[in-house]
Design a protein around this motif. Sequence first.
Motif, PDB file in Angstrom:
ATOM      1  N   LYS A 167      39.160  16.079 -18.115  1.00 41.33           N
ATOM      2  CA  LYS A 167      38.601  16.993 -17.114  1.00 41.33           C
ATOM      3  C   LYS A 167      38.591  18.428 -17.648  1.00 41.33           C
ATOM      4  CE  LYS A 167      37.214  18.162 -13.008  1.00 41.33           C
ATOM      5  NZ  LYS A 167      36.107  17.594 -12.243  1.00 41.33           N
ATOM      6  N   ARG A 168      39.701  18.839 -18.247  1.00 40.27           N
ATOM      7  CA  ARG A 168      39.800  20.205 -18.765  1.00 40.27           C
ATOM      8  C   ARG A 168      38.736  20.454 -19.821  1.00 40.27           C
ATOM      9  NH1 ARG A 168      39.928  24.521 -17.208  1.00 40.27           N
ATOM     10  NH2 ARG A 168      41.666  23.924 -15.860  1.00 40.27           N
ATOM     11  N   SER A 183      35.960  19.041 -20.105  1.00 41.26           N
ATOM     12  CA  SER A 183      34.619  19.110 -19.521  1.00 41.26           C
ATOM     13  C   SER A 183      34.414  20.442 -18.802  1.00 41.26           C
ATOM     14  CB  SER A 183      34.372  17.933 -18.584  1.00 41.26           C
ATOM     15  OG  SER A 183      35.004  18.127 -17.346  1.00 41.26           O
ATOM     16  N   LEU A 184      35.494  21.034 -18.292  1.00 38.33           N
ATOM     17  CA  LEU A 184      35.368  22.314 -17.579  1.00 38.33           C
ATOM     18  C   LEU A 184      35.244  23.489 -18.547  1.00 38.33           C
ATOM     19  CD1 LEU A 184      37.967  21.926 -14.654  1.00 38.33           C
ATOM     20  CD2 LEU A 184      35.481  22.018 -14.448  1.00 38.33           C
ATOM     21  N   THR A 185      36.168  23.553 -19.521  1.00 33.62           N
ATOM     22  CA  THR A 185      36.185  24.693 -20.450  1.00 33.62           C
ATOM     23  C   THR A 185      36.406  24.178 -21.870  1.00 33.62           C
ATOM     24  OG1 THR A 185      38.560  24.985 -19.979  1.00 33.62           O
ATOM     25  CG2 THR A 185      37.036  26.379 -18.762  1.00 33.62           C
ATOM     26  N   PRO A 186      35.374  23.518 -22.433  1.00 33.57           N
ATOM     27  CA  PRO A 186      35.544  22.885 -23.748  1.00 33.57           C
ATOM     28  C   PRO A 186      35.919  23.871 -24.855  1.00 33.57           C
ATOM     29  CG  PRO A 186      33.227  22.917 -23.069  1.00 33.57           C
ATOM     30  CD  PRO A 186      34.024  23.312 -21.882  1.00 33.57           C
ATOM     31  N   TRP A 200      43.631  14.377 -17.288  1.00 31.74           N
ATOM     32  CA  TRP A 200      43.633  15.836 -17.232  1.00 31.74           C
ATOM     33  C   TRP A 200      42.904  16.475 -18.419  1.00 31.74           C
ATOM     34  CZ3 TRP A 200      49.538  15.519 -16.040  1.00 31.74           C
ATOM     35  CH2 TRP A 200      49.707  15.018 -14.738  1.00 31.74           C
TER      36      TRP A 200
END
Lengths: 490, 490
Positions: B9-10, B12-15, B6
Amino acid sequence: MRMPIWLEKRASLTPDAVAVESEQNRRITFAELRQRSRSMAAELLNMGVQPEETVACLCDSSLELIALVHSIPYTGAMLMPLNTRLTAPELLYQLQDSQSRVLIYSDSFAHIAAELKQANSMLQILSIHELSNTAAVVDTRLLHDVAADAVYTIMYTSGTTGAPKGVLQSYSNHWSSAIGSMLNLGLTEQDKWLVTVPLFHISGLSILLRSVIYGIPIVLQPKFAPEQANAAIMEQGVTIMSVVSNMLARMLEAMGEARYPQSFRCMLLGGGPAPLALLQACVERGIPVMQTYGMTETCSQFATLSPQYMLSKLGSAGKPLFQSELRIVSSGVELPTGQAGEIVVRGPNVTSGYFNRDAKDSFIDGWLHTGDIGYVDQEGFLYVLDRRKDLIISGGENVYPAEIEAVLAGHPAVLEAGVAAIADQAWGQRPVAFVVLRAGEAFAEGELLDYCRARLAKYKLPAEIYAVAELPRNAAGKLLRRELLALLPQ
Amino acid sequence: MRMPIWLEKRASLTPDAVAVESEQNRRITFAELRQRSRSMAAELLNMGVQPEETVACLCDSSLELIALVHSIPYTGAMLMPLNTRLTAPELLYQLQDSQSRVLIYSDSFAHIAAELKQANSMLQILSIHELSNTAAVVDTRLLHDVAADAVYTIMYTSGTTGAPKGVLQSYSNHWSSAIGSMLNLGLTEQDKWLVTVPLFHISGLSILLRSVIYGIPIVLQPKFAPEQANAAIMEQGVTIMSVVSNMLARMLEAMGEARYPQSFRCMLLGGGPAPLALLQACVERGIPVMQTYGMTETCSQFATLSPQYMLSKLGSAGKPLFQSELRIVSSGVELPTGQAGEIVVRGPNVTSGYFNRDAKDSFIDGWLHTGDIGYVDQEGFLYVLDRRKDLIISGGENVYPAEIEAVLAGHPAVLEAGVAAIADQAWGQRPVAFVVLRAGEAFAEGELLDYCRARLAKYKLPAEIYAVAELPRNAAGKLLRRELLALLPQ
């Protein structure tokens, strides 16, 4: 793993919340929708419908169709929504391939339903109107829950090659799609989703399921009309709408100097990258556009670009949703960042395969091979270059129609553009372009070619450009590039 | 089914989004948290930690502990967060029962960690401070994804009888809990969750996981202090907070005439039904309280009452979350609406069982038997009458301590109340009550008994009422009824 029936659960949580606002401001609540769906389910069982059998429907968008979609889980059957624009032979193929025994039709398709019945005497047909006109029942035969991996819907797609195949969409696939979308878009008590896209495509069907899972109303407009869609946003409290770019372009044209209210928070744009000019117009008007990449096999959205990247990541479809993963591969090898190859995807929203087909060509090690070409940049943003089947190979160079279309659509005289390949003795293939002009604009091929020349490598230049009245699109509004060549002057 | 890690992924989405705001306005982003967690994971691997082995931690709430929680998936190990209030023998029991070989401790527990090591020479101990002080690494040993049904955390709970058991909490359990909560509460870009409850309980740990799944910041306050919690809501943009009723009562006392900003949208109240007077005070101040029912075995919230029903459904824990189902049973038979029996639950957030224990006593046909007593009203709202272990049986009648406590807490002189059973020759058991008085109030047992008499059946009246300085509570703030009798005058 069992799942409660979504509508049953929703109606027990918020029975009095509005489920659907349809024509003439007709509203029904989740409790009323449940009652309709339960009655329909009982009637389907009366027709002899069995668990795991395919029920086909050939229906206009309507409240009745929504109730039918939600009646299916109570029966354990699978629903195959037919594209209402198909011809009788195409419909017959899908009915036979999916082993459908029951067909539910809207009155406007009574004639074609009778024709189908004549061609296939085993087919049982019933109008959705009759199916809806049954009294409320308490029926102990109705199911209470479903297996998460059971198939809910089957949707036919042409895929990259060959005859259409039935994509299996399980409860878990649809559920994961709804959850992935919510994690990306958020969810508020004010949300209301406008549906003008066909319910027989995943773009429309997925909204029906989200409405019930999220507990938010949908506004149903059976046919897309730009003025009517704008009115729903301006006056009816719509906060989210799903569109493809030519719908959005028409809505902008129709709205003139008006502005959407602050409460409108998401224009979910699918069906390929949007032209810069369109996105700029949206930025000027303060319309938050989320560009997406998805397909029938991923039960709608797979990747989404947040509005803050609308211009800085122009042409990107964003990043894969939370539960979804992608890789770019070529000849079975994962490619490094920045290199273009086939997009392969994995996640709980990805189909397990096709009805009665061996999935081994499409899946490798659990990854679905989409047939689409793209790359991922340094920051993880996906760029879909093109659908592989539309790829033009000219003098050994890959030419992506979408890239040429985006350039042409940036010209002030052009409303929209489509590009396809023509055979060429010297180069193998060359691109040829078709443009729809804005009202009042005159066609000047030389000027458009100059415009392209300033923006595209020489091998990408269209061999010819034609002005046409409209571009061929499917019911979801997606450009049908392979039909463009029929527009060539004879 | 695989799931991406998780935090990976997080990030990578909203560093660049804020993950944690801790003391002195220290902020770290998801990209920074990922770097810390990856380094810690590499260090755990260096210590010889293997997939599926238990790593114990005995830590104060801190940024380091948050990073540790998120480092675990990269290693494939399981985390057992120890309750920091336990005695050395209790800790030893849990370490042995869970087969932990590695213990990570905060500096404040260095002494007890050394003591545990002395008692169990196989135990490897390391301070979380040292574990954090490793350089950033690119480590190819780190995992990229996890199996959805793999165990992420083990939490010990006393259950209804016997020695504490380790509840197995899988990735899928935690994920489903986060999704169920989001479907109920919604999710906005402004959301920020205040954590003052212990991170070694599911109430606190679940917020850490939601933060990463939702992409929202948490505000971490390692110790609950009413003024500080109010300040976070008033000045730091907190929109959601998790509390138990005595925390909420203290926050109201501390806030005086002040009001929370409109942006504060949810006070998530767990640990049993709240007294009417407290809820009324919240209504007067416009605080939206969501009362919940949940337990370690359901990975936090199982049912939640929406604020609009705060008073009309007083005492209810609401309806089960979207993916969750409940039944009320007695002797294996499902009871009709309105009848009280044992609460049994099912859903993807419900544990699969206990570490190294046969689950057959707790699960029947896939339903977890909670040991709690409750009923469901005509409209589907759950009322939890009591924890079965606290049930008082007096003259053959069931007496629920929570009911008597709620009445006493409604008296203007009473801040909070606890009720337990004393043995009684005539009746078997009788309730006895302990009250904490509001500042400046004098104790008048007779008046309180009269007050109860007007509101409770005779068999429910406390045999005696005592004024005490405070009630025994666990680290999560839950009332420990079985410790009340220690307060009886000798």
